[in-house]
Design an enzyme around this catalytic site. Structure first.
Site, PDB file in Angstrom:
ATOM      1  N   HIS A  79       0.991  -1.037   0.061  1.00 56.78           N
ATOM      2  CA  HIS A  79      -0.192  -0.238  -0.339  1.00 56.78           C
ATOM      3  C   HIS A  79       0.725   1.316  -0.403  1.00 56.78           C
ATOM      4  O   HIS A  79       1.309   1.262   1.198  1.00 56.78           O
ATOM      5  CB  HIS A  79      -0.750   0.292   0.983  1.00 56.78           C
ATOM      6  CG  HIS A  79       0.095  -0.038   2.420  1.00 56.78           C
ATOM      7  ND1 HIS A  79      -0.242   1.452   3.021  1.00 56.78           N
ATOM      8  CD2 HIS A  79       0.290  -1.267   2.787  1.00 56.78           C
ATOM      9  CE1 HIS A  79       0.504   1.270   4.400  1.00 56.78           C
ATOM     10  NE2 HIS A  79       0.501  -0.448   4.498  1.00 56.78           N
ATOM     11  N   ASP A  81      -0.176   4.370   1.156  1.00 59.11           N
ATOM     12  CA  ASP A  81      -0.383   5.190   2.155  1.00 59.11           C
ATOM     13  C   ASP A  81       0.185   5.387   3.052  1.00 59.11           C
ATOM     14  O   ASP A  81       1.078   3.780   3.770  1.00 59.11           O
ATOM     15  CB  ASP A  81      -1.651   5.467   2.524  1.00 59.11           C
ATOM     16  CG  ASP A  81      -2.137   4.563   3.318  1.00 59.11           C
ATOM     17  OD1 ASP A  81      -2.067   3.208   2.628  1.00 59.11           O
ATOM     18  OD2 ASP A  81      -3.221   4.245   4.101  1.00 59.11           O
ATOM     19  N   GLU A 176      -4.592   1.826   3.474  1.00 54.67           N
ATOM     20  CA  GLU A 176      -4.654   0.493   3.801  1.00 54.67           C
ATOM     21  C   GLU A 176      -4.685   1.087   5.338  1.00 54.67           C
ATOM     22  O   GLU A 176      -5.679   0.356   6.509  1.00 54.67           O
ATOM     23  CB  GLU A 176      -3.284  -0.119   3.383  1.00 54.67           C
ATOM     24  CG  GLU A 176      -3.409  -1.652   4.630  1.00 54.67           C
ATOM     25  CD  GLU A 176      -3.421  -1.731   6.128  1.00 54.67           C
ATOM     26  OE1 GLU A 176      -2.941  -2.748   6.120  1.00 54.67           O
ATOM     27  OE2 GLU A 176      -1.871  -0.116   6.758  1.00 54.67           O
ATOM     28  N   GLU A 177      -4.717   2.102   6.031  1.00 52.16           N
ATOM     29  CA  GLU A 177      -4.149   2.556   7.220  1.00 52.16           C
ATOM     30  C   GLU A 177      -5.514   2.870   7.790  1.00 52.16           C
ATOM     31  O   GLU A 177      -5.577   2.895   8.730  1.00 52.16           O
ATOM     32  CB  GLU A 177      -2.933   3.942   7.634  1.00 52.16           C
ATOM     33  CG  GLU A 177      -1.836   3.041   7.335  1.00 52.16           C
ATOM     34  CD  GLU A 177      -1.263   2.363   8.095  1.00 52.16           C
ATOM     35  OE1 GLU A 177      -1.815   2.122   9.081  1.00 52.16           O
ATOM     36  OE2 GLU A 177       0.065   1.866   7.340  1.00 52.16           O
TER      37      GLU A 177
HETATM   38 ZN   LIG Z   1       0.962  -1.379   6.331  1.00 54.82          ZN
END
Ligand SMILES: [Zn+2]
Length: 410
Positions: A79, A81, A176-177
């Site tokens: 990911h 981000d 993702e975060e």
């Molecule tokens: Zn991660």
């Protein structure tokens, strides 16, 4: 390979890609577009095929098979981000060559020191090349290390056609975060049978169990009356909120649990006499215990509704993701291959349950079983984040070895 990885990684971390929960767009922040577009250019320049970026920013690409064997298509994901907990703006990566095991001054002016006294894990990196922050930002090894490793592995395989492998798909994803990574991930377009997120921590991490996860929002209505004439009339919603929290098992909280122990976590409680809102998350690896925790919260709310009136207390309870083990265990060979890949490279695999979720937790339930492998990073989401470039090379080699083993075993 080391310099190639450093060059890639340091160029990615300089782009501010912090995601933002309050945004409704996908990706949630414009910086993520910048990095995703950079990745598209780079994938094309190293010679990857079918390089695409969709309207939501999801980047995919193909490394075509170079074998006559029928090998299942596998994927690797990372990911773009970075965490919301700490700023990722103006990251200035510092390179520490041949680390000698002593304190690393991250920022002289601000007296910020990365010390083995506070972080004993540093001891195992003597002699390594480390990348650290300058003490004012996070580093973004989570998950830009994964991007650098996947990219470098693909470039290596393209330059070494003598290494046989099946079709490989790669994807680079936003948000993702903030838990939205897979929400708009086009699983049919990706069209892989299995995948790996390269999103773990220290050397050897291999994870295929995550929490089952739910979020609860509770709203409590009170009745505010002048305190001088409140007798028999005032209902203080703050006190009902405290009563509610008092009924939650006290020892089933994040600060008292580890390993396979689940918890209820009071995230926030805001209010006044008239109105109070609480937010909880519920986590448990075991599906039955997870369901029991949700049922218990529902029962607690019901009891309070009976006491204070049904309309005055509302509960909104939503599942967020499930333990990917249920979907990965039937295809356990994908975990075995990652395990054997590490063993072949003299890396001791460390299998442990994640006390959280990964994009794989959702993807596995969307039809793409996706365990997680290490990137080599430490102390994610804060200013003490750092990573060993030596272990990034190992992660890159694990990706290559996984590709090899799928071909050999086909
Ligand atoms: Zn991660």
């Amino acid at each position: 390979m080391k310099n190639e990885i450093i060059e890639r990684f340091t160029s990615y971390v300089k782009v501010d890609t912090q995601s933002n929960e309050d945004s409704n767009t996908c990706p949630s922040t414009p910086g993520q577009w910048t990095l995703l577009n950079m990745i598209v250019d780079e994938l094309k320049s190293i010679g990857m095929e079918e390089v695409t970026i969709d309207d939501n920013g999801y980047v995919m690409a193909t490394l075509p098979s170079n074998t006559d064997k029928e090998v299942p298509t596998i994927g690797f994901l990372a990911h773009v981000d970075t965490a919301t907990d700490f700023t990722g703006k103006d990251v200035k990566p510092q390179i520490v060559e041949n680390y000698n095991g002593s304190d690393i001054v991250l920022n002289e002016a601000l007296h910020i020191v990365l010390s083995p006294k506070d972080f004993p894990s540093l001891e195992q990196y003597k002699g390594h090349t480390l990348v650290t922050t300058d003490g004012t930002t996070l580093l973004g090894a989570d998950n830009k290390a994964g991007i650098a490793e996947i990219m470098t592995a693909m470039a290596y395989l393209l330059q070494h056609p003598e290494i046989k492998h099946g079709k490989i798909r790669v994807a680079f994803t936003p948000d993702e975060e903030i838990g939205r990574g897979p929400h708009k991930f086009d699983v049919p377009a990706f069209n892989a049978k299995f995948a790996y997120t390269v999103d773990g921590g220290p050397l050897g991490e291999l994870e295929y169990e995550s929490f089952n996860a739910a979020g609860a929002k509770i709203t409590i209505k009170g009745n505010n009356i002048h305190p001088g004439s409140a007798k028999g009339k005032m209902v203080n919603s703050l006190k009902i909120a405290m009563e509610l929290q008092g009924k939650i098992p006290a020892d089933e909280a994040p600060e008292y649990t580890e390993g396979y122990e689940g918890f209820y976590h009071l995230l926030s409680m805001n209010g006044d006499v008239e109105l109070t809102k609480l937010a909880y998350i519920i986590r448990d690896h075991d599906r039955e215990k997870f369901n029991a925790k949700k049922a218990n919260l529902e029962k607690i709310v019901q009891d309070l509704q009976e006491k204070y009136g049904k309309d005055n207390i509302t509960l909104e309870l939503n599942d967020q993701y499930y333990n990917m083990k249920e979907k990965i265990e039937p295809v356990k060979e994908i975990v075995d291959i990652a395990y054997d890949a590490m063993k072949n490279l003299d890396i001791e695999p460390k299998i442990s349950p994640i006390r959280g979720g990964t994009d794989g937790s959702q993807l596995s339930y969307m039809g793409l079983p996706t365990p997680n492998i290490f990137t080599g990073g430490e102390n994610f989401h804060g200013k003490y984040e750092y990573i060993s470039v030596d272990n990034m090379v190992k992660a890159t080699n694990v990706i290559i070895e996984i590709a090899k083993l799928f071909e050999e075993r086909a």
